[in-house]
Design an enzyme around this catalytic site. Sequence first.
Site, PDB file in Angstrom:
ATOM      1  N   CYS A  56     -48.753 -73.816   3.537  1.00  0.00           N
ATOM      2  CA  CYS A  56     -49.601 -72.682   3.151  1.00  0.00           C
ATOM      3  C   CYS A  56     -49.458 -72.497   1.646  1.00  0.00           C
ATOM      4  CB  CYS A  56     -49.242 -71.427   3.937  1.00  0.00           C
ATOM      5  SG  CYS A  56     -47.535 -70.867   3.710  1.00  0.00           S
TER       6      CYS A  56
ATOM      7  N   ASN B 244     -45.415 -70.633   1.196  1.00  0.00           N
ATOM      8  CA  ASN B 244     -44.334 -71.077   2.096  1.00  0.00           C
ATOM      9  C   ASN B 244     -43.354 -69.950   2.437  1.00  0.00           C
ATOM     10  OD1 ASN B 244     -41.653 -73.560   2.118  1.00  0.00           O
ATOM     11  ND2 ASN B 244     -43.004 -73.013   3.770  1.00  0.00           N
TER      12      ASN B 244
ATOM     13  N   CYS C 152     -44.865 -67.065   4.424  1.00  0.00           N
ATOM     14  CA  CYS C 152     -45.478 -66.328   5.549  1.00  0.00           C
ATOM     15  C   CYS C 152     -45.963 -67.300   6.633  1.00  0.00           C
ATOM     16  CB  CYS C 152     -46.629 -65.448   5.059  1.00  0.00           C
ATOM     17  SG  CYS C 152     -46.121 -64.143   3.913  1.00  0.00           S
ATOM     18  N   ARG C 153     -47.125 -67.895   6.418  1.00  0.00           N
ATOM     19  CA  ARG C 153     -47.766 -68.648   7.501  1.00  0.00           C
ATOM     20  C   ARG C 153     -47.050 -69.946   7.875  1.00  0.00           C
ATOM     21  NH1 ARG C 153     -53.394 -68.964   4.565  1.00  0.00           N
ATOM     22  NH2 ARG C 153     -51.909 -68.946   2.812  1.00  0.00           N
ATOM     23  N   SER C 154     -46.732 -70.778   6.883  1.00  0.00           N
ATOM     24  CA  SER C 154     -46.195 -72.104   7.256  1.00  0.00           C
ATOM     25  C   SER C 154     -44.777 -72.060   7.839  1.00  0.00           C
ATOM     26  CB  SER C 154     -46.307 -73.113   6.110  1.00  0.00           C
ATOM     27  OG  SER C 154     -45.584 -72.712   4.979  1.00  0.00           O
TER      28      SER C 154
ATOM     29  N   ASP D 126     -54.410 -65.619   5.032  1.00  0.00           N
ATOM     30  CA  ASP D 126     -53.228 -65.234   4.260  1.00  0.00           C
ATOM     31  C   ASP D 126     -52.916 -63.753   4.503  1.00  0.00           C
ATOM     32  OD1 ASP D 126     -51.365 -64.673   2.336  1.00  0.00           O
ATOM     33  OD2 ASP D 126     -52.470 -65.631   0.697  1.00  0.00           O
TER      34      ASP D 126
HETATM   35  P1  4NP Z   1     -48.291 -67.673   2.566  1.00  0.00           P
HETATM   36  O1  4NP Z   1     -48.561 -66.236   1.901  1.00  0.00           O
HETATM   37  O2  4NP Z   1     -49.146 -68.653   1.822  1.00  0.00           O
HETATM   38  O3  4NP Z   1     -48.711 -67.501   3.978  1.00  0.00           O
HETATM   39  O4  4NP Z   1     -46.794 -67.930   2.383  1.00  0.00           O
HETATM   40  C1  4NP Z   1     -48.412 -66.028   0.526  1.00  0.00           C
HETATM   41  C2  4NP Z   1     -47.165 -65.756   0.006  1.00  0.00           C
HETATM   42  C3  4NP Z   1     -47.015 -65.543  -1.361  1.00  0.00           C
HETATM   43  C4  4NP Z   1     -48.132 -65.602  -2.188  1.00  0.00           C
HETATM   44  C5  4NP Z   1     -49.381 -65.878  -1.664  1.00  0.00           C
HETATM   45  C6  4NP Z   1     -49.527 -66.096  -0.311  1.00  0.00           C
HETATM   46  N1  4NP Z   1     -47.989 -65.348  -3.590  1.00  0.00           N
HETATM   47  O5  4NP Z   1     -49.008 -65.334  -4.280  1.00  0.00           O
HETATM   48  O6  4NP Z   1     -46.865 -65.169  -4.051  1.00  0.00           O
END
Ligand code: 4NP
Length: 166
Positions: free
Chosen positions: A13, A16, A18-20, A131
Amino acid sequence: MASNVKYSVLFVCLGNICRSPAAQAVMQRMVDERGLTECFFLDSAGIGGWHIGDLPDKRMRVHARPRGYELTHRARKVQGSDFEDFDLIVGMDAANVDDLRYMATTPEQQNKVVMMGDYIRQFPHYDYVPDPYYEGSEGFELVLDLLEDSCDNLLNQIIKQNNISK
Ligand code: 4NP
């Protein structure tokens, strides 16, 4: 598949956190429940490196725990060797998939990249895993609902296409 060869899947994702890492934990439990622990190696990584070394986002961990998932992954960034090391690389949304295909250096590497949304069956309004970072609690629950659906379908397909058995 020979017993000493593991099928490897990298979930990707943006951050790294939340989702992945949630996808990795959901899939790991499904693999374990089917008695296929020895047949798989699962990992996750992010397109961006803002959270390298961090545990998953507290909100993701809080929502995952009641469903029985302990998220202990430490964030890392996708690296070039991942395209050689993994059999399958699963992006959570179209932007992840575009970025991954751009990073791939050969057609064979590009062909390893798939989108998690293509395995969603029970939520017809979703063709990607959104996201949740700037969302409320519902966003995190939705991610887990979508992942429990899509991981099951993805695992079935991997098992079938690669003749994986205990
Ligand atoms: P993820 O969510 O891609 O599901 O881990 C996010 C976590 C952090 C950020 C963006 C999306 N960020 O911009 O820091």
